[in-house]
Design a protein around this motif. Sequence first.
Motif, PDB file in Angstrom:
ATOM      1  N   GLU A 102       6.610  11.304 -20.028  1.00 15.69           N
ATOM      2  CA  GLU A 102       6.114  11.060 -18.676  1.00 15.69           C
ATOM      3  C   GLU A 102       4.593  11.221 -18.614  1.00 15.69           C
ATOM      4  O   GLU A 102       3.899  10.414 -17.999  1.00 15.69           O
ATOM      5  CB  GLU A 102       6.781  12.018 -17.693  1.00 15.69           C
ATOM      6  CG  GLU A 102       6.379  11.767 -16.241  1.00 15.69           C
ATOM      7  CD  GLU A 102       7.080  12.699 -15.277  1.00 15.69           C
ATOM      8  OE1 GLU A 102       6.881  12.532 -14.057  1.00 15.69           O
ATOM      9  OE2 GLU A 102       7.823  13.600 -15.736  1.00 15.69           O
ATOM     10  N   SER A 103       4.078  12.275 -19.275  1.00 17.73           N
ATOM     11  CA  SER A 103       2.624  12.476 -19.268  1.00 17.73           C
ATOM     12  C   SER A 103       1.918  11.356 -20.025  1.00 17.73           C
ATOM     13  O   SER A 103       0.819  10.947 -19.655  1.00 17.73           O
ATOM     14  CB  SER A 103       2.282  13.839 -19.872  1.00 17.73           C
ATOM     15  OG  SER A 103       2.640  13.880 -21.248  1.00 17.73           O
ATOM     16  N   ASN A 157       1.897   8.430 -17.618  1.00 15.09           N
ATOM     17  CA  ASN A 157       0.943   8.644 -16.531  1.00 15.09           C
ATOM     18  C   ASN A 157      -0.497   8.440 -17.002  1.00 15.09           C
ATOM     19  O   ASN A 157      -1.335   7.915 -16.267  1.00 15.09           O
ATOM     20  CB  ASN A 157       1.104  10.052 -15.952  1.00 15.09           C
ATOM     21  CG  ASN A 157       2.376  10.196 -15.138  1.00 15.09           C
ATOM     22  OD1 ASN A 157       2.934   9.197 -14.658  1.00 15.09           O
ATOM     23  ND2 ASN A 157       2.857  11.420 -14.974  1.00 15.09           N
ATOM     24  N   GLN A 158      -0.779   8.857 -18.247  1.00 10.88           N
ATOM     25  CA  GLN A 158      -2.137   8.707 -18.769  1.00 10.88           C
ATOM     26  C   GLN A 158      -2.506   7.235 -18.911  1.00 10.88           C
ATOM     27  O   GLN A 158      -3.625   6.839 -18.610  1.00 10.88           O
ATOM     28  CB  GLN A 158      -2.270   9.409 -20.115  1.00 10.88           C
ATOM     29  CG  GLN A 158      -3.691   9.399 -20.665  1.00 10.88           C
ATOM     30  CD  GLN A 158      -3.865  10.353 -21.824  1.00 10.88           C
ATOM     31  OE1 GLN A 158      -3.279  11.429 -21.848  1.00 10.88           O
ATOM     32  NE2 GLN A 158      -4.672   9.962 -22.798  1.00 10.88           N
ATOM     33  N   LYS A 162     -10.727   4.186 -18.601  1.00 10.08           N
ATOM     34  CA  LYS A 162     -11.432   5.464 -18.541  1.00 10.08           C
ATOM     35  C   LYS A 162     -11.213   6.312 -19.781  1.00 10.08           C
ATOM     36  O   LYS A 162     -11.399   7.532 -19.759  1.00 10.08           O
ATOM     37  CB  LYS A 162     -10.963   6.241 -17.310  1.00 10.08           C
ATOM     38  CG  LYS A 162     -11.185   5.502 -16.000  1.00 10.08           C
ATOM     39  CD  LYS A 162     -10.610   6.301 -14.832  1.00 10.08           C
ATOM     40  CE  LYS A 162     -10.791   5.548 -13.523  1.00 10.08           C
ATOM     41  NZ  LYS A 162     -10.200   6.301 -12.372  1.00 10.08           N
ATOM     42  N   SER A 206      -6.769  -2.117 -18.292  1.00  4.97           N
ATOM     43  CA  SER A 206      -7.913  -2.890 -17.797  1.00  4.97           C
ATOM     44  C   SER A 206      -8.627  -3.630 -18.921  1.00  4.97           C
ATOM     45  O   SER A 206      -9.280  -4.645 -18.687  1.00  4.97           O
ATOM     46  CB  SER A 206      -8.909  -1.972 -17.081  1.00  4.97           C
ATOM     47  OG  SER A 206      -9.456  -1.015 -17.975  1.00  4.97           O
ATOM     48  N   GLU A 251       0.777   5.116 -26.084  1.00  7.63           N
ATOM     49  CA  GLU A 251       0.101   6.405 -25.931  1.00  7.63           C
ATOM     50  C   GLU A 251       0.949   7.478 -26.594  1.00  7.63           C
ATOM     51  O   GLU A 251       2.166   7.554 -26.371  1.00  7.63           O
ATOM     52  CB  GLU A 251      -0.111   6.731 -24.451  1.00  7.63           C
ATOM     53  CG  GLU A 251      -0.797   8.051 -24.189  1.00  7.63           C
ATOM     54  CD  GLU A 251      -2.217   8.120 -24.751  1.00  7.63           C
ATOM     55  OE1 GLU A 251      -2.709   9.244 -24.995  1.00  7.63           O
ATOM     56  OE2 GLU A 251      -2.839   7.045 -24.941  1.00  7.63           O
ATOM     57  N   LYS A 271      -1.443   4.837 -17.091  1.00 11.63           N
ATOM     58  CA  LYS A 271      -1.650   4.277 -15.757  1.00 11.63           C
ATOM     59  C   LYS A 271      -2.903   4.839 -15.083  1.00 11.63           C
ATOM     60  O   LYS A 271      -3.715   4.096 -14.528  1.00 11.63           O
ATOM     61  CB  LYS A 271      -0.426   4.558 -14.888  1.00 11.63           C
ATOM     62  CG  LYS A 271       0.847   3.906 -15.398  1.00 11.63           C
ATOM     63  CD  LYS A 271       2.063   4.366 -14.594  1.00 11.63           C
ATOM     64  CE  LYS A 271       3.352   3.759 -15.124  1.00 11.63           C
ATOM     65  NZ  LYS A 271       4.551   4.262 -14.408  1.00 11.63           N
ATOM     66  N   GLU A 272      -3.066   6.175 -15.168  1.00 10.31           N
ATOM     67  CA  GLU A 272      -4.174   6.809 -14.457  1.00 10.31           C
ATOM     68  C   GLU A 272      -5.528   6.438 -15.056  1.00 10.31           C
ATOM     69  O   GLU A 272      -6.513   6.273 -14.332  1.00 10.31           O
ATOM     70  CB  GLU A 272      -4.003   8.330 -14.479  1.00 10.31           C
ATOM     71  CG  GLU A 272      -2.835   8.811 -13.636  1.00 10.31           C
ATOM     72  CD  GLU A 272      -2.530  10.290 -13.855  1.00 10.31           C
ATOM     73  OE1 GLU A 272      -3.288  10.942 -14.610  1.00 10.31           O
ATOM     74  OE2 GLU A 272      -1.548  10.788 -13.272  1.00 10.31           O
ATOM     75  N   LYS A 273      -5.567   6.294 -16.385  1.00 11.69           N
ATOM     76  CA  LYS A 273      -6.830   5.930 -17.030  1.00 11.69           C
ATOM     77  C   LYS A 273      -6.982   4.427 -17.190  1.00 11.69           C
ATOM     78  O   LYS A 273      -7.929   3.958 -17.803  1.00 11.69           O
ATOM     79  CB  LYS A 273      -6.944   6.631 -18.383  1.00 11.69           C
ATOM     80  CG  LYS A 273      -7.046   8.146 -18.236  1.00 11.69           C
ATOM     81  CD  LYS A 273      -7.443   8.821 -19.554  1.00 11.69           C
ATOM     82  CE  LYS A 273      -7.663  10.309 -19.341  1.00 11.69           C
ATOM     83  NZ  LYS A 273      -8.108  10.993 -20.585  1.00 11.69           N
ATOM     84  N   ARG A 274      -6.028   3.697 -16.635  1.00 14.36           N
ATOM     85  CA  ARG A 274      -6.091   2.239 -16.566  1.00 14.36           C
ATOM     86  C   ARG A 274      -6.396   1.609 -17.924  1.00 14.36           C
ATOM     87  O   ARG A 274      -7.289   0.784 -18.078  1.00 14.36           O
ATOM     88  CB  ARG A 274      -7.142   1.797 -15.531  1.00 14.36           C
ATOM     89  CG  ARG A 274      -6.851   2.279 -14.129  1.00 14.36           C
ATOM     90  CD  ARG A 274      -7.853   1.745 -13.130  1.00 14.36           C
ATOM     91  NE  ARG A 274      -7.820   0.288 -13.050  1.00 14.36           N
ATOM     92  CZ  ARG A 274      -6.943  -0.420 -12.341  1.00 14.36           C
ATOM     93  NH1 ARG A 274      -6.006   0.204 -11.641  1.00 14.36           N
ATOM     94  NH2 ARG A 274      -7.005  -1.738 -12.338  1.00 14.36           N
ATOM     95  N   TYR A 275      -5.595   2.041 -18.894  1.00 12.21           N
ATOM     96  CA  TYR A 275      -5.776   1.487 -20.234  1.00 12.21           C
ATOM     97  C   TYR A 275      -5.572  -0.024 -20.252  1.00 12.21           C
ATOM     98  O   TYR A 275      -6.113  -0.733 -21.102  1.00 12.21           O
ATOM     99  CB  TYR A 275      -4.790   2.141 -21.210  1.00 12.21           C
ATOM    100  CG  TYR A 275      -5.119   3.569 -21.563  1.00 12.21           C
ATOM    101  CD1 TYR A 275      -6.370   4.116 -21.288  1.00 12.21           C
ATOM    102  CD2 TYR A 275      -4.180   4.379 -22.186  1.00 12.21           C
ATOM    103  CE1 TYR A 275      -6.663   5.421 -21.618  1.00 12.21           C
ATOM    104  CE2 TYR A 275      -4.468   5.695 -22.520  1.00 12.21           C
ATOM    105  CZ  TYR A 275      -5.715   6.211 -22.231  1.00 12.21           C
ATOM    106  OH  TYR A 275      -6.012   7.495 -22.573  1.00 12.21           O
TER     107      TYR A 275
END
Length: 525
Positions: free
Chosen positions: A479-480, A483-484, A451, A492, A471, A486-490
């Motif tokens: 931590e941020s 999280n980015q 994403k 993938s 990142e 994981k959350e934006k599924r880099y």
Amino acid sequence: MGIYLNPNNDNFTEITNNEIYVDKTMMISALNRIMKVNNKYVCVSRPRRFGKTIAGNMLSAYFSKGCDSRELFAPYKISHDPSFESNLNKLNVIQIDMNSEFKNELDKENLLSNLQTKIVAEFIEQFPDINFNPKESVGNCILKAYAKKNEHFVIIMDEYDVLVRENVSEKLFHQYLDFLNGLFKSNTLRPAISLAYLTGVLPVIRDRIQSKLNNFDEYTILSAGKLAEFIGFTGEEVKELCEKYNADYEEYKRWYDGYSQRGIEIYNPESVVKSLLNESIGNYWSKTSTYAVISDRIQENFEGTRDDVIKMVAGESVDVNVTTFMNTMTEFRTKDDVFTYLIHLGYLAYDNESETCRIPNKEVLEEWKSAVAVVDEYKTTDRIIKASKELLKETLKMNEDAVAKALDESHIHVTSNRSYNNEDALQSAIYLSYIYALNKYTILREVTTGKGFADVVFIPFVPNIPALIVELKRNGSTESAMNQIKEKRYFSSLEHYSGDLLFVGVNYDEKKKTHECRIERFVKE
């Protein structure tokens, strides 16, 4: 048939007999189209070992009346071209290798007079019914042959710039200007010359020699024009060779690609051929020269040179103005002059659209690394480069403190105070710190993933080591960053990658000018 006038085709025959010969004969078609018109004067400048001399020998074999080359060219593309018959062995060729003449001449001051004496002697032998004076100029001989027998000539001069690049006397240099002027600036002689093909490392010198050659169309590494595909190997040609020799094309791209001309990727042919024949990729081109060419120039340290060199070693492109360089080996006034000079020598690649330069490939990067190691102003760069192997090892061990400390030094080194907090600077610091990783990874910046865009991705091309997704954050937290990822599924974008994967989150604190690092191993669900 002579050595200089109407030579045979032995040189080109030998070239085509090599185990690897790439068909560049359609260059003949391109030149046939400009024969006997206003732009029949051609000057091709490229770095050494890019195929300029081979092209000259090919042209000589095609045009020269001193041989029959029909069967020699029969297996190649030009034999099927409509222009093939038009000039095949129908013109008088004068072929001069200025580098050989200079190196082999013991009496340097009389180089030009001795050379002309040898060529005139061949005119006397080959045109016995024309009264030539043994002491007259080559230009006059051409004119007499044209006036009395309507003979037309092709002049092929390899390494025309050798007397510019070498430290010769003013007397010899001015004799050389007179020699060039006699051949190429005479309106009376012009109808007799069907084509002039000059090669050199440097384009036409823009001060003392310009007026002698300003009627030449130049095809340089800055602007190769219609001859782009004929000097050097194209990407498609290298791909075919790799398939034939069962070699890894992607590895060849990493090592030898990088010189783009009119959308065509150009490779160094010397290195490609030697690596294929030796079945070993390595640094071959540099063995014919020395990294001192780079170190001598960058240690002059014109304003901005050091910062831009470090950026380029760290994988960036930098702006360059290529219009001010006088095309000499001695007149350097700015960093732009230095970089333009190194572009012409092949140590940098130029992008016409962005007007930037960069280090083209891994082979040339090795030369830059050697160069910065011997220049005092770059000692820190050298230390970071040499430490990069250990840093990669510590990263794979998930040693977060080691990564943070390495970035502290690298970040401050790759940037000036004005750009220290620039986001690109942090990426460059990552690249420089991990420069050894180029031996094992393809390193990509701003990769489209999931994403969003991952800052830096390390994709291994050797087995049994993990990929890395990095990142970067400024004034945030590790931590941020994590999280980015994981959350934006880099991750993938690496779904077809079957090996291990590490997430690396880096935060930079602008006030403290320090870095923090967090590393996690990705566990597939």
